[in-house]
Design a protein around this motif. Structure first.
Motif, PDB file in Angstrom:
ATOM      1  N   ALA A   5       0.854  -1.183   0.000  1.00  0.00           N
ATOM      2  CA  ALA A   5       0.000   0.000   0.000  1.00  0.00           C
ATOM      3  C   ALA A   5       0.892   1.236   0.000  1.00  0.00           C
ATOM      4  O   ALA A   5       1.943   1.242   0.621  1.00  0.00           O
ATOM      5  N   ASP A   6       0.438   2.249  -0.711  1.00  0.00           N
ATOM      6  CA  ASP A   6       1.193   3.493  -0.785  1.00  0.00           C
ATOM      7  C   ASP A   6       0.238   4.618  -1.158  1.00  0.00           C
ATOM      8  O   ASP A   6      -0.869   4.368  -1.631  1.00  0.00           O
TER       9      ASP A   6
ATOM     10  N   ILE B 170      -4.552   6.681  -3.076  1.00  0.00           N
ATOM     11  CA  ILE B 170      -4.069   5.550  -2.284  1.00  0.00           C
ATOM     12  C   ILE B 170      -4.158   4.309  -3.163  1.00  0.00           C
ATOM     13  O   ILE B 170      -5.187   4.059  -3.794  1.00  0.00           O
ATOM     14  N   LYS B 171      -3.072   3.546  -3.189  1.00  0.00           N
ATOM     15  CA  LYS B 171      -3.041   2.315  -3.966  1.00  0.00           C
ATOM     16  C   LYS B 171      -2.758   1.165  -3.010  1.00  0.00           C
ATOM     17  O   LYS B 171      -1.751   1.167  -2.311  1.00  0.00           O
ATOM     18  N   CYS B 172      -3.666   0.203  -2.951  1.00  0.00           N
ATOM     19  CA  CYS B 172      -3.524  -0.976  -2.098  1.00  0.00           C
ATOM     20  C   CYS B 172      -3.622  -2.218  -2.975  1.00  0.00           C
ATOM     21  O   CYS B 172      -4.433  -2.253  -3.892  1.00  0.00           O
TER      22      CYS B 172
ATOM     23  N   SER C  87      -7.334  13.729   2.950  1.00  0.00           N
ATOM     24  CA  SER C  87      -6.324  14.105   3.938  1.00  0.00           C
ATOM     25  C   SER C  87      -5.229  13.047   4.032  1.00  0.00           C
ATOM     26  O   SER C  87      -5.463  11.862   3.809  1.00  0.00           O
ATOM     27  N   ARG C  88      -4.071  13.503   4.399  1.00  0.00           N
ATOM     28  CA  ARG C  88      -2.912  12.620   4.569  1.00  0.00           C
ATOM     29  C   ARG C  88      -3.169  11.653   5.725  1.00  0.00           C
ATOM     30  O   ARG C  88      -2.821  10.476   5.666  1.00  0.00           O
TER      31      ARG C  88
ATOM     32  N   ILE D 288      -5.920   4.382   6.166  1.00  0.00           N
ATOM     33  CA  ILE D 288      -6.350   3.370   5.190  1.00  0.00           C
ATOM     34  C   ILE D 288      -5.206   2.398   4.895  1.00  0.00           C
ATOM     35  O   ILE D 288      -5.400   1.179   4.868  1.00  0.00           O
ATOM     36  N   ILE D 289      -4.008   2.922   4.698  1.00  0.00           N
ATOM     37  CA  ILE D 289      -2.843   2.076   4.403  1.00  0.00           C
ATOM     38  C   ILE D 289      -2.544   1.135   5.557  1.00  0.00           C
ATOM     39  O   ILE D 289      -2.317  -0.060   5.362  1.00  0.00           O
ATOM     40  N   GLU D 290      -2.537   1.664   6.778  1.00  0.00           N
ATOM     41  CA  GLU D 290      -2.276   0.820   7.949  1.00  0.00           C
ATOM     42  C   GLU D 290      -3.335  -0.267   8.088  1.00  0.00           C
ATOM     43  O   GLU D 290      -3.027  -1.426   8.367  1.00  0.00           O
ATOM     44  N   ASN D 291      -4.583   0.096   7.869  1.00  0.00           N
ATOM     45  CA  ASN D 291      -5.683  -0.868   7.952  1.00  0.00           C
ATOM     46  C   ASN D 291      -5.528  -1.952   6.881  1.00  0.00           C
ATOM     47  O   ASN D 291      -5.715  -3.140   7.153  1.00  0.00           O
ATOM     48  N   TRP D 292      -5.187  -1.546   5.667  1.00  0.00           N
ATOM     49  CA  TRP D 292      -5.006  -2.513   4.584  1.00  0.00           C
ATOM     50  C   TRP D 292      -3.872  -3.484   4.913  1.00  0.00           C
ATOM     51  O   TRP D 292      -4.023  -4.691   4.770  1.00  0.00           O
TER      52      TRP D 292
END
Length: 183
Positions: free
Chosen positions: A123-124, A135-137, A155-156, A162-166
């Protein structure tokens, strides 16, 4: 080697230099799949202390001699051993002391699983427009994308969430998405 006008000279004996290159090739031959530059250095360092600048020079030498292949994917440099590199390991493996080979084998048992898991879920995020963040997961298997989703965030902080959750829950989220798509 010249680098920005500086000349870098490796101040160690030739046998030690060759052993370090064989160590790198041995690790790559055991992994048998692409590995990032930082993951490879972390592995090498966990087995035998090696100066980072020497390490980079060894990679350049190994690449120039076509013992390893380097490529870039999604802003990451990857290394993989070539056929020529595998043959070189076979011919020079006796240069590595048995204790080092054992340490490589032992270290790789857990590390390969860790690398595969880190590589499998990614994710990034990056700015898309002035007030939007893309956001790309996704999930990779055998270095091929099997699933990828892109979403926007305003928002950042939300993008990071979202990234952490993914990364924590991809193995739960992905099957649910596929199930919903198959209805």
């Amino acid at each position: 080697m010249k680098n920005g006008g500086l000349k870098v000279k490796l101040n160690t004996d030739k046998e030690e230099l060759a052993e370090s290159k064989v160590l790198i090739l041995y690790i790559l031959s055991k992994i048998e799949k692409p590995i990032t530059n930082s993951e490879l250095y972390e592995l090498v360092e966990s087995i035998e202390e090696m100066n980072y600048f020497y390490y980079q020079q060894f990679l350049i030498d190994l690449k120039e001699n076509k013992y390893l292949l380097e490529y870039e994917q999604e802003k990451q440099k990857y290394h993989i051993i070539t056929k020529n590199g595998k043959e070189t390991v076979r011919l020079t493996i006796d240069m590595l002391p048995g204790a080092i080979k054992d340490k490589v084998d032992e270290t790789l048992k857990g590390t390969i699983k860790k690398i595969e898991n880190e590589e499998a879920v990614y994710a990034d995020f990056y700015p898309s427009k002035e007030d939007e963040i893309m956001i790309k997961c996704g999930i990779k298997e055998s270095n091929k994308k099997v699933f990828e989703v892109e979403v926007f965030s305003s928002s950042r902080e939300n993008a990071i969430k979202i990234i952490e959750n993914w990364k924590k829950n991809a193995t739960t989220i992905y099957p649910k998405i596929i199930e919903m798509l198959n209805r």
